[in-house]
Design an enzyme around this catalytic site. Structure first.
Site, PDB file in Angstrom:
ATOM      1  N   ILE A   1       5.131  10.074 -27.840  1.00  0.00           N
ATOM      2  CA  ILE A   1       3.805   9.909 -27.249  1.00  0.00           C
ATOM      3  C   ILE A   1       3.499   8.445 -26.956  1.00  0.00           C
ATOM      4  O   ILE A   1       2.764   8.132 -26.008  1.00  0.00           O
ATOM      5  CB  ILE A   1       2.709  10.541 -28.149  1.00  0.00           C
ATOM      6  CG1 ILE A   1       1.381  10.611 -27.392  1.00  0.00           C
ATOM      7  CG2 ILE A   1       2.579   9.800 -29.464  1.00  0.00           C
ATOM      8  CD1 ILE A   1       1.424  11.359 -26.081  1.00  0.00           C
TER       9      ILE A   1
ATOM     10  N   GLU B   1      -1.624  16.600 -31.911  1.00  0.00           N
ATOM     11  CA  GLU B   1      -1.631  16.672 -33.380  1.00  0.00           C
ATOM     12  C   GLU B   1      -0.287  16.350 -33.978  1.00  0.00           C
ATOM     13  O   GLU B   1       0.739  16.364 -33.303  1.00  0.00           O
ATOM     14  CB  GLU B   1      -2.061  18.071 -33.827  1.00  0.00           C
ATOM     15  CG  GLU B   1      -1.423  19.240 -33.087  1.00  0.00           C
ATOM     16  CD  GLU B   1       0.076  19.352 -33.176  1.00  0.00           C
ATOM     17  OE1 GLU B   1       0.636  19.133 -34.279  1.00  0.00           O
ATOM     18  OE2 GLU B   1       0.723  19.649 -32.160  1.00  0.00           O
TER      19      GLU B   1
ATOM     20  N   GLY C   1       4.722  18.685 -29.820  1.00  0.00           N
ATOM     21  CA  GLY C   1       3.372  18.370 -30.263  1.00  0.00           C
ATOM     22  C   GLY C   1       3.036  16.935 -29.948  1.00  0.00           C
ATOM     23  O   GLY C   1       3.520  16.368 -28.959  1.00  0.00           O
ATOM     24  N   GLU C   2       2.182  16.316 -30.758  1.00  0.00           N
ATOM     25  CA  GLU C   2       1.706  14.942 -30.637  1.00  0.00           C
ATOM     26  C   GLU C   2       1.189  14.595 -29.241  1.00  0.00           C
ATOM     27  O   GLU C   2       1.235  13.436 -28.805  1.00  0.00           O
ATOM     28  CB  GLU C   2       2.782  13.942 -31.100  1.00  0.00           C
ATOM     29  CG  GLU C   2       4.038  13.849 -30.260  1.00  0.00           C
ATOM     30  CD  GLU C   2       5.142  12.968 -30.872  1.00  0.00           C
ATOM     31  OE1 GLU C   2       5.732  12.158 -30.134  1.00  0.00           O
ATOM     32  OE2 GLU C   2       5.408  13.108 -32.081  1.00  0.00           O
ATOM     33  N   ALA C   3       0.700  15.604 -28.500  1.00  0.00           N
ATOM     34  CA  ALA C   3       0.123  15.460 -27.160  1.00  0.00           C
ATOM     35  C   ALA C   3       1.158  15.170 -26.083  1.00  0.00           C
ATOM     36  O   ALA C   3       0.803  14.840 -24.952  1.00  0.00           O
ATOM     37  CB  ALA C   3      -0.977  14.396 -27.135  1.00  0.00           C
TER      38      ALA C   3
END
Length: 337
Positions: free
Chosen positions: A103, A161, A303-305
């Site tokens: 990210i 997240e 995840g993690e946007a």
């Protein structure tokens, strides 16, 4: 604090702010004058109008993009539902701070402001097979932390997240609110083997049984089966709605996070788009149930946007065409009329 009780959240969800209809009409009208056959840019046209609707201007901008990543730990991890230990949540937060995660690279490419909020990592939620994951006070605190993370000056909010065992939590929310039991929603998450998959299913079914009396109340479900970072993501989405900021959701966990709130009002997600459909089992069905059509389908499940940040590059393309193309009149080109 924006919310002191669950009833205040319910009231907000029932009557949220709305987009700017005049800006939407003006943006749609501009699309009809640009040097192209009507509709020939497909979803890029719809995305430009959507951004205009929530930014309140006929020609939207993406000068100020905020990526908000929330991290939390889960008591259900004690059931060995993840292939990684909870320490990885701490370690990944440190990796974000050092600039070493996916990210971080996507935020640089996008020109976005990345902010990571760890939520009581040393105090995980309770194991929901034995007790409510969160009490009302902790749940409200997490929602309000998410709300507070959203700046007033923002053209687009992207949420994501990090949290070991949070795919189990997300699947539990879906099973509780959309039915089908654990088998319908559980995936391999971080890569658990068959035994780990069986443990995830058993944990979710046990949690559903323990909290059976709360399953008719979406916010109670969010508290007793959810997680700190999920509640914070939902709070950020609510703040964005209050401030009329468009939102890109990331994968399975971030979409499940807003599910309990959307159950209170299906129109609550009008300011949201799904950045992508995750490879995690259940996400495609969840998006269908929420009537969210993903922008990308790349097999991502980090995840993690990361998926939503990648999809935001499409929004940049939509805005560039909407703002920069010549009209038929400006270009001296005859239109279809």
């Amino acid at each position: 604090m924006p919310f002191e009780t669950l009833d205040e959240i319910r009231a907000f969800c029932r009557d949220p702010s709305h987009g700017n209809a005049q800006a939407a009409e003006a943006a749609a009208a501009r699309q009809d004058t640009l040097t192209k056959p009507p509709g020939s840019l497909g979803r890029l046209e719809e995305l430009a109008v959507w951004l205009a609707t929530w930014q309140g201007r006929a020609v939207p901008r993406l000068d100020r993009i905020k990526i908000a990543v929330f991290a939390g730990n889960h008591g259900i991890a004690a059931r060995r539902v993840s292939a990684f230990p909870q320490e990885v949540t701490h370690q990944m937060v440190a990796n974000f701070a050092a600039g070493g995660a996916a990210i971080n690279q996507l935020a640089k490419l996008l020109g976005a402001d990345l902010h990571v909020t760890p939520l009581t990592l040393d105090r995980p939620t309770s194991d929901f097979t034995r007790a409510p994951a969160m009490g009302e006070a902790d749940f409200l605190a997490a929602v309000n932390a998410g709300w507070a993370s959203v700046p007033l000056a923002c053209d687009l909010l992207i949420i994501g997240e990090m949290g070991i065992a949070n795919t189990t939590t997300a699947a539990a929310l879906c099973a509780a609110l959309l039915g089908g039991g654990a088998a319908r929603w559980v995936g391999r998450g971080t890569g658990v083997d068959d035994d780990g998959l069986a443990r995830k299913r058993a944990a979710i079914d046990a949690g559903l049984e323990r909290h059976r009396a709360q399953l008719n109340d979406p916010l109670a479900v969010a508290a007793v089966l959810g997680g700190f970072e999920l509640a914070a993501m939902a709070g950020a989405v609510l703040a964005a709605r209050a401030q009329r900021i468009p939102v890109l959701l990331d994968g399975f966990v971030s979409t499940a996070a807003i599910l309990p709130f959307a159950k209170l009002n299906p129109e609550l997600l009008a300011h949201c788009r799904a950045g992508h459909v995750s490879a995690e089992a259940g996400h495609r069905q969840l998006l269908a149930d929420l009537r969210l059509e993903p922008l990308l389908d790349l097999g991502m499940r980090l995840g993690e946007a990361s998926g939503a940040a990648t999809a935001a590059l499409l929004l940049r393309a939509a805005v560039a065409c909407h703002a920069g193309m010549a009209t038929f009149a400006e270009a001296g080109v005859s239109d279809a009329g």
